[in-house]
Design a protein around this motif. Structure first.
Motif, PDB file in Angstrom:
ATOM      1  N   PRO A   1       0.758  -1.359   0.087  1.00 49.43           N
ATOM      2  CA  PRO A   1      -0.232   0.276  -0.090  1.00 49.43           C
ATOM      3  C   PRO A   1       0.801   1.328  -0.030  1.00 49.43           C
ATOM      4  CG  PRO A   1       0.005  -1.354   2.015  1.00 49.43           C
ATOM      5  CD  PRO A   1       0.787  -2.055   1.172  1.00 49.43           C
ATOM      6  N   SER A   2       0.538   2.106  -0.871  1.00 50.43           N
ATOM      7  CA  SER A   2       1.152   3.416  -0.852  1.00 50.43           C
ATOM      8  C   SER A   2       0.667   4.627  -0.187  1.00 50.43           C
ATOM      9  CB  SER A   2       1.365   3.771  -2.387  1.00 50.43           C
ATOM     10  OG  SER A   2       0.104   4.043  -2.864  1.00 50.43           O
TER      11      SER A   2
ATOM     12  N   GLU B   1      -4.725   2.116  -2.600  1.00 53.59           N
ATOM     13  CA  GLU B   1      -3.700   1.972  -3.698  1.00 53.59           C
ATOM     14  C   GLU B   1      -3.127   3.170  -3.884  1.00 53.59           C
ATOM     15  OE1 GLU B   1      -3.350  -0.690  -5.406  1.00 53.59           O
ATOM     16  OE2 GLU B   1      -5.200  -1.829  -5.120  1.00 53.59           O
ATOM     17  N   GLU B   2      -3.759   4.540  -3.434  1.00 54.66           N
ATOM     18  CA  GLU B   2      -2.935   5.885  -3.710  1.00 54.66           C
ATOM     19  C   GLU B   2      -3.756   6.794  -2.649  1.00 54.66           C
ATOM     20  OE1 GLU B   2      -5.447   7.218  -7.819  1.00 54.66           O
ATOM     21  OE2 GLU B   2      -3.424   6.281  -7.871  1.00 54.66           O
TER      22      GLU B   2
END
Length: 256
Positions: free
Chosen positions: A86-87, A177-178
């Motif tokens: 995960p970012s 995700e972002e």
């Protein structure tokens, strides 16, 4: 329940057959499991619990009888379906309180308002005005002033000063995700809370204390030589579904 709404014997029998079929599917899923967090086993478990609960209710309504089975609460996280790397992450927090000392709440809020009498507050639903002399008469307005003045963590640590009593609370750390765009989710902040993206969660509830009382022999191994607990530190166990105890009371951590 009226006679017209009573389940029929055929409905009870059908519910019993559904339990038998769910048992078979659960055993089959367990025998074929691909790993510790196999989603098929998780789904079969939930189906078995649901069918057993339906059967138990119909049996009681029709024959005034119960089963010897206790349907356990779901105390596990579902299979993780979030990103491996995960970012971004979201931290979701819920804390429940009961207003147990309204007068203390009103007094504390009025003290805050007296320091800033021009602050605009909703003294009654849909009605705004200056806070001076008003929040001390309205629990609705007092809550708005206190939660507007103090950070949630400070409310949590000082809740007794404000006439509040803690209920259950939970904190979810959820993978993304972002990062979200600014303002993207503000209109519905909890709508996309997905248990399958939770990396870990931290729960606080009196129910954990009740569970401990059922399983303990009364010895307090965490007490020091003087017999007193150090309430400022958490006692962490390394096992999955860790239990902790701190100043806020019994709690449980669930990690991936």
């Amino acid at each position: 329940m009226s006679d017209a709404a009573q389940p029929t014997a055929a409905e009870v029998r059908a519910a019993a057959e559904a339990v038998k079929a769910a048992l078979d599917r659960h055993l089959d899923a367990v025998e074929r499991r691909s790993g510790e967090d196999d989603p098929a086993v998780y789904a079969a478990f939930n189906e078995l619990a649901a069918t057993a609960e339906v059967y138990d209710e119909l049996l009681y309504d029709t024959y005034d009888e119960v089963t010897p089975f206790e349907i356990p609460g779901d105390d596990t996280l579902p299979a993780y379906a979030g990103p491996d790397e995960p970012s971004a992450l979201s931290v979701l927090i819920r804390r429940d309180y009961a207003v147990v000392e309204p007068q203390r709440l009103l007094s504390q809020a009025q003290r805050v308002a007296d320091l800033d009498p021009d602050v605009d507050v909703e003294t009654e639903p849909g009605t705004h005005g200056g806070a001076e002399g008003l929040v001390g008469r309205s629990v609705h307005a007092a809550l708005g002033v206190l939660f507007g003045e103090y950070e949630p963590d400070e409310i949590a640590s000082r809740h007794k000063e404000f006439g509040l009593e803690e209920g259950d609370s939970t904190l979810w750390v959820s993978a993304a995700e972002e990062p979200s765009e600014p303002g993207e989710w503000l209109s519905a902040p909890f709508e996309q809370a997905d248990p399958q993206r939770v990396i870990c969660r931290f729960d606080v509830s009196a129910v954990f204390d009740e569970e401990d009382e059922d399983g303990e022999d009364g010895d307090d191994e965490d007490e020091g030589d003087d017999g007193e607990d150090d309430g400022d530190e958490l006692d962490v166990q390394d096992a999955g579904g860790d239990e902790e105890r701190g100043a806020d009371g019994p709690s449980r951590v669930r990690r991936r």
